[in-house]
Write an enzyme that holds these catalytic residues in place. Structure first.
Site, PDB file in Angstrom:
ATOM      1  N   MET A  27     -39.493 -18.501 -36.523  1.00  0.00           N
ATOM      2  CA  MET A  27     -39.721 -18.742 -35.095  1.00  0.00           C
ATOM      3  C   MET A  27     -39.564 -20.230 -34.803  1.00  0.00           C
ATOM      4  SD  MET A  27     -42.470 -15.978 -33.807  1.00  0.00           S
ATOM      5  CE  MET A  27     -43.939 -16.848 -34.263  1.00  0.00           C
ATOM      6  N   GLY A  28     -38.889 -20.944 -35.704  1.00  0.00           N
ATOM      7  CA  GLY A  28     -38.650 -22.365 -35.470  1.00  0.00           C
ATOM      8  C   GLY A  28     -39.867 -23.212 -35.756  1.00  0.00           C
ATOM      9  N   LEU A  30     -39.808 -25.786 -37.625  1.00  0.00           N
ATOM     10  CA  LEU A  30     -39.645 -25.668 -39.076  1.00  0.00           C
ATOM     11  C   LEU A  30     -40.397 -26.762 -39.826  1.00  0.00           C
ATOM     12  CD1 LEU A  30     -35.829 -24.854 -39.155  1.00  0.00           C
ATOM     13  CD2 LEU A  30     -37.759 -23.260 -39.108  1.00  0.00           C
ATOM     14  N   HIS A  31     -41.041 -26.364 -40.916  1.00  0.00           N
ATOM     15  CA  HIS A  31     -41.727 -27.312 -41.803  1.00  0.00           C
ATOM     16  C   HIS A  31     -41.231 -27.057 -43.223  1.00  0.00           C
ATOM     17  CE1 HIS A  31     -44.118 -23.831 -42.827  1.00  0.00           C
ATOM     18  NE2 HIS A  31     -44.486 -23.700 -41.559  1.00  0.00           N
ATOM     19  N   HIS A  34     -40.719 -23.496 -44.504  1.00  0.00           N
ATOM     20  CA  HIS A  34     -39.474 -22.817 -44.114  1.00  0.00           C
ATOM     21  C   HIS A  34     -38.303 -23.324 -44.953  1.00  0.00           C
ATOM     22  CE1 HIS A  34     -41.679 -22.532 -40.127  1.00  0.00           C
ATOM     23  NE2 HIS A  34     -41.352 -21.281 -40.354  1.00  0.00           N
ATOM     24  N   GLY A 147     -42.377 -15.694 -46.322  1.00  0.00           N
ATOM     25  CA  GLY A 147     -43.461 -16.412 -46.990  1.00  0.00           C
ATOM     26  C   GLY A 147     -44.670 -15.509 -47.244  1.00  0.00           C
ATOM     27  N   GLN A 153     -47.821  -9.441 -43.106  1.00  0.00           N
ATOM     28  CA  GLN A 153     -46.475  -9.300 -42.546  1.00  0.00           C
ATOM     29  C   GLN A 153     -45.486  -8.894 -43.650  1.00  0.00           C
ATOM     30  OE1 GLN A 153     -44.530 -11.965 -39.566  1.00  0.00           O
ATOM     31  NE2 GLN A 153     -43.626 -12.919 -41.336  1.00  0.00           N
ATOM     32  N   VAL A 176     -46.507 -22.416 -49.258  1.00  0.00           N
ATOM     33  CA  VAL A 176     -46.301 -23.857 -49.490  1.00  0.00           C
ATOM     34  C   VAL A 176     -47.461 -24.581 -48.806  1.00  0.00           C
ATOM     35  CG1 VAL A 176     -44.703 -25.789 -49.197  1.00  0.00           C
ATOM     36  CG2 VAL A 176     -43.818 -23.464 -49.518  1.00  0.00           C
ATOM     37  N   SER A 186     -46.580 -23.803 -38.630  1.00  0.00           N
ATOM     38  CA  SER A 186     -46.109 -24.488 -37.420  1.00  0.00           C
ATOM     39  C   SER A 186     -47.272 -24.820 -36.506  1.00  0.00           C
ATOM     40  CB  SER A 186     -45.101 -23.607 -36.676  1.00  0.00           C
ATOM     41  OG  SER A 186     -44.067 -23.241 -37.552  1.00  0.00           O
TER      42      SER A 186
HETATM   43  O1  PAF Z   1     -43.118 -15.163 -39.695  1.00  0.00           O
HETATM   44  C1  PAF Z   1     -42.504 -15.404 -38.638  1.00  0.00           C
HETATM   45  O2  PAF Z   1     -42.115 -16.531 -38.365  1.00  0.00           O
HETATM   46  C2  PAF Z   1     -42.222 -14.272 -37.659  1.00  0.00           C
HETATM   47  O3  PAF Z   1     -43.266 -13.367 -37.630  1.00  0.00           O
HETATM   48  C3  PAF Z   1     -40.878 -13.564 -37.910  1.00  0.00           C
HETATM   49  C4  PAF Z   1     -40.859 -12.872 -39.267  1.00  0.00           C
HETATM   50  C5  PAF Z   1     -39.744 -14.569 -37.842  1.00  0.00           C
HETATM   51  C6  PAF Z   1     -40.639 -12.488 -36.848  1.00  0.00           C
HETATM   52  O4  PAF Z   1     -40.617 -13.041 -35.571  1.00  0.00           O
END
Ligand code: PAF
Length: 281
Positions: A27-28, A30-31, A34, A147, A153, A176, A186
């Site tokens: 979802m951007g 980024l650290h 990611h 992750g 998830q 991490v 984030s």
């Molecule tokens: O973990 C995330 O950043 C989000 O839940 C994902 C897997 C990109 C789905 O939107």
């Protein structure tokens, strides 16, 4: 590095890129966490394969409007980080290119999401499953990297792939951490300075509980009590949940007889952080 902003552009770009394709959905904001997923994706894809990432703040997985509105979206910096990490293709769709206004199909998970984040964030994992399935259909990746910080998830995505026969290999990657132990997220950037200084206690609480294992303790109660005590000693933190669940079924356990996960979510003001630790019998 190639970019695509619509599903049509994405299909065109993918057609020109070599297999295997390994996807890192994000979802951007980024650290390093990611970026480590992207490096792992490169190891899997190999130097000749394709590493792809998606940057999409998925509105249907947010249960609090304020959380969605506050979610950081530094797109230009994110693209630069992807480029530096050796990503070949980044998909950055707008919400109206991902979802039709009269969208009527959602993937519903109703077992592994009963506890942990699923219990306190209604509909969250249905939103995650739906967007991840769409990304799998759009990219048709050979593998996808997620992750382990988002343990629930990851477990739910593995279950979705199993139950719906999705032809993709799911790869988990260890959490991490910042040097002080705080899991990278984030959301960390939104913590007030005193909250940020206090937040490593989340990890310490889980590790402190785990130290009961070598003492021979197996009953859930002392693990939960030890972790909760440490969390609640904070003047700032509010526990959202703290649960000990079976590592595979994600159902609460009374004793640790199989691999189990001690997981928590905690609020610092409006900022919600999660972490977990594996407990092996
Ligand atoms: O973990 C995330 O950043 C989000 O839940 C994902 C897997 C990109 C789905 O939107």
């Amino acid at each position: 590095m190639r970019t695509a902003a619509t599903p049509e552009e994405l299909r065109r770009e993918i057609a020109a890129l070599p297999s295997p394709l390994v996807l890192v959905p994000t979802m951007g904001a980024l650290h390093q966490g990611h970026l480590d997923l992207m490096h792992r994706a490169r190891e899997i894809a190999g130097p000749q394969g394709t590493v792809a990432a998606s940057i999409f703040v998925n509105p249907i997985q947010f249960d609090r409007a304020g959380d969605l509105a506050a979610y950081p979206q530094p797109l230009e910096q994110d693209l630069e980080k992807c480029r530096a990490a050796g990503v070949d293709l980044v998909f950055t769709p707008a919400a109206d290119r991902m979802y039709f206004p009269d969208r009527s199909i959602t993937i519903i998970e109703n077992l592994l999401s009963r506890h942990l984040c699923g219990a306190t964030r209604p509909g969250h994992f249905d939103g995650v499953c739906t967007v991840v399935m769409k990304l799998f259909n759009l990219f048709r990746p050979d593998a996808a990297v997620f992750g382990e910080k988002d343990y629930q998830q990851l477990a739910i995505i593995c279950r979705m792939v199993r139950d719906l026969d999705v032809p993709v290999e799911i790869v988990g990657y260890p959490t991490v951490r910042e040097p002080d132990g705080l899991a990278m997220s984030s959301r960390n950037a939104r913590l007030a300075p005193d909250h940020r200084a206090d937040a490593p206690r989340i990890r310490r609480a889980l590790e402190g509980a785990r130290s009961l294992l070598p003492l021979g303790e197996r009953s859930a109660v002392p693990f939960l009590a030890a972790a909760r005590k440490h969390l609640e000693e904070s003047p700032f933190l509010k526990v959202d949940y703290l649960e000990l669940v079976d590592a595979e079924t994600l159902q609460p356990v009374a004793r640790i007889q199989k691999p189990a996960v001690l997981a928590t979510a905690a609020f610092y003001g409006e900022v919600r952080l999660i972490d977990n630790i594996l407990l092996l019998p």
